[in-house]
Scaffold this active site. Structure first.
Site, PDB file in Angstrom:
ATOM      1  CG  ASP A  21      -0.029   1.648   2.197  1.00 57.25           C
ATOM      2  OD1 ASP A  21       0.652   0.892   1.504  1.00 57.25           O
ATOM      3  OD2 ASP A  21      -1.114   2.147   1.806  1.00 57.25           O
TER       4      ASP A  21
ATOM      5  CG  ASP B 119       3.376   1.975  -1.739  1.00 54.90           C
ATOM      6  OD1 ASP B 119       4.075   0.974  -1.503  1.00 54.90           O
ATOM      7  OD2 ASP B 119       2.196   1.900  -2.122  1.00 54.90           O
ATOM      8  CD  GLU B 120       3.028  -1.633   2.002  1.00 57.13           C
ATOM      9  OE1 GLU B 120       2.249  -2.035   2.878  1.00 57.13           O
ATOM     10  OE2 GLU B 120       3.477  -2.380   1.110  1.00 57.13           O
TER      11      GLU B 120
END
Length: 414
Positions: free
Chosen positions: A4, A100-101
């Site tokens: 993350d 973003d993960e």
């Protein structure tokens, strides 16, 4: 493990603007107009009490010297793809979860890179050196354990890395309030508290049959699936593997919806936006090689407390992905069901797909081949130069939104 990126949009901007490294920064709407919401806030901004999804005006009142940067969605997508490639250099099992993960299955890579913690630190340094973005890693035997480890521990850990095992749950996760459980929002948290389940452990240790019975009493007989989902999450049980192609499946429908900058009160104005959206939907369908048989149109008013508008669908005579054909059917729905009240949101979708390599010839539609050839040419131009290279004349009117929309990704400027 789950990787993350911390305050992703804000981190990308700080990496591009070293002069703002020690200043509170947010990525938000329109800095010049001081409007919009906060999409991302760096840790320094969060320390001032600024939160994601907060109105920009409120954020500025908390921190007058706040640096506000306009979002650049294409840049964030490019950096996200760059990080994906970094992950793929350590394992071929990478599954994007959001921009973003990303989940990684590193089981087959540990003999090359050491322990999971050592590998996480190696990837963490690689991402920082390549992009300037700080990544945190949750490590677990299952995807849900990795996600929980990241959200509840790695993000608060100085190293940004945390391992959560099933054996450690009674001493770690189960002691947290139920509000910290993945998928438990504020409303569900209140329900759990009313049911006498204030912690994640209380949910996990309740026999599944009893939890189903408790949730049936509160939500009805169709709540068994939700009960089992929450019970499995609380116990760290997740059978799903890391699937690299999890999002690469044929869609059941293709649609576009947009919120308008003002109330549209005239039928002719609404039709302009409907035509623009129809063109986008048909363009995507042609790119996928599909024709749709069912067209759906939805319109909504601006007052969410007193909803107005409609959502209706209609089966066309023949499957199609030709803009003008689909638009004619969409207009039928609009003209039939619109009640004349102001419209603030318009959407259209196609479904019930069939391959566009086969279609029924018609004695009455002599222009189909010509229309298909024209659409292929305009698609090629748009794919190469962008959607604004060829637009319809009505898009240049006050009602048109195509030019403004072509400069955005996901509602934000590129």
């Amino acid at each position: 493990m789950l990787g993350d990126c911390q305050s992703f949009y804000a981190s990308v901007e700080k990496a591009d603007h070293p002069e703002y490294q020690n200043r509170p920064l947010v990525v938000a709407g329109d800095p010049e107009r001081r409007s919009g919401i906060v999409l991302a806030a760096c840790p320094l901004a969060k320390a001032k009490g600024i939160t994601t999804a907060e109105r920009l005006g409120e954020a500025l009142s908390k921190c007058p010297d706040l640096v506000v940067i306009k979002p650049r969605m294409q840049k964030y997508i490019d950096v996200s793809m760059q990080i994906t490639e970094i992950y793929k250099s350590y394992t071929d099992l990478v599954e994007p979860y959001s921009i973003d993960e990303q989940f990684l299955d590193v089981t087959g890579s540990l003999h090359l890179f050491g322990t999971p913690d050592e590998l996480a630190r190696t990837i963490q340094r690689h991402i920082m050196d390549a992009t300037g973005v700080y990544a945190r890693f949750g490590i677990g035997e299952t995807k849900i354990l990795a996600k929980t480890a990241c959200d509840n521990y790695a993000k608060k850990n100085p190293s940004g890395i945390y391992t959560l095992s099933k054996d450690s749950l009674p001493d770690t996760l189960w002691k947290l309030p139920v509000s910290c459980m993945f998928m438990a929002g504020s409303k569900m948290t209140r329900h759990f508290n009313v049911m006498g389940l204030p912690t994640i452990g209380s949910v996990a240790q309740t026999p599944l049959a009893k939890l189903k019975q408790m949730m049936r009493r509160k939500f009805g007989k169709n709540s068994d699936i939700s009960a089992e989902m929450y019970w499995r999450i609380a116990n760290g049980i997740d059978d799903s593997p890391v699937r690299p192609g999890t999002h690469q499946v044929d869609p059941k429908s293709v649609g576009h919806m947009m919120t308008l900058p003002r109330d549209y009160t005239k039928l002719e104005e609404i039709k302009v936006v409907l035509l623009e959206l129809t063109e986008l939907v048909c363009q995507r369908c042609r790119g996928l090689g599909f024709m749709g048989h069912v067209v759906s149109v939805g319109c909504m008013g601006a007052d969410f407390d007193r909803p107005t508008g409609f959502s209706r669908q209609m089966k066309m005579e023949d499957p199609s992905n030709i803009t003008n054909q689909v638009y004619r059917w969409a207009c039928r729905l609009l003209e039939t069901y619109w009640d004349g009240l102001p419209i603030r949101r318009v959407g259209i979708s196609l479904s019930q797909f069939s391959p566009d390599t086969e279609y029924q010839l018609s004695l009455f539609d002599t222009e189909r081949e010509r229309s298909m050839a024209l659409e292929r040419v305009t698609d090629a131009l748009k794919n190469k130069y962008g959607n604004s290279i060829v637009i319809r004349a009505v898009s240049k009117t006050d009602a048109g939104q195509a030019l403004d929309r072509s400069a955005k990704i996901g509602g934000h400027y590129k």
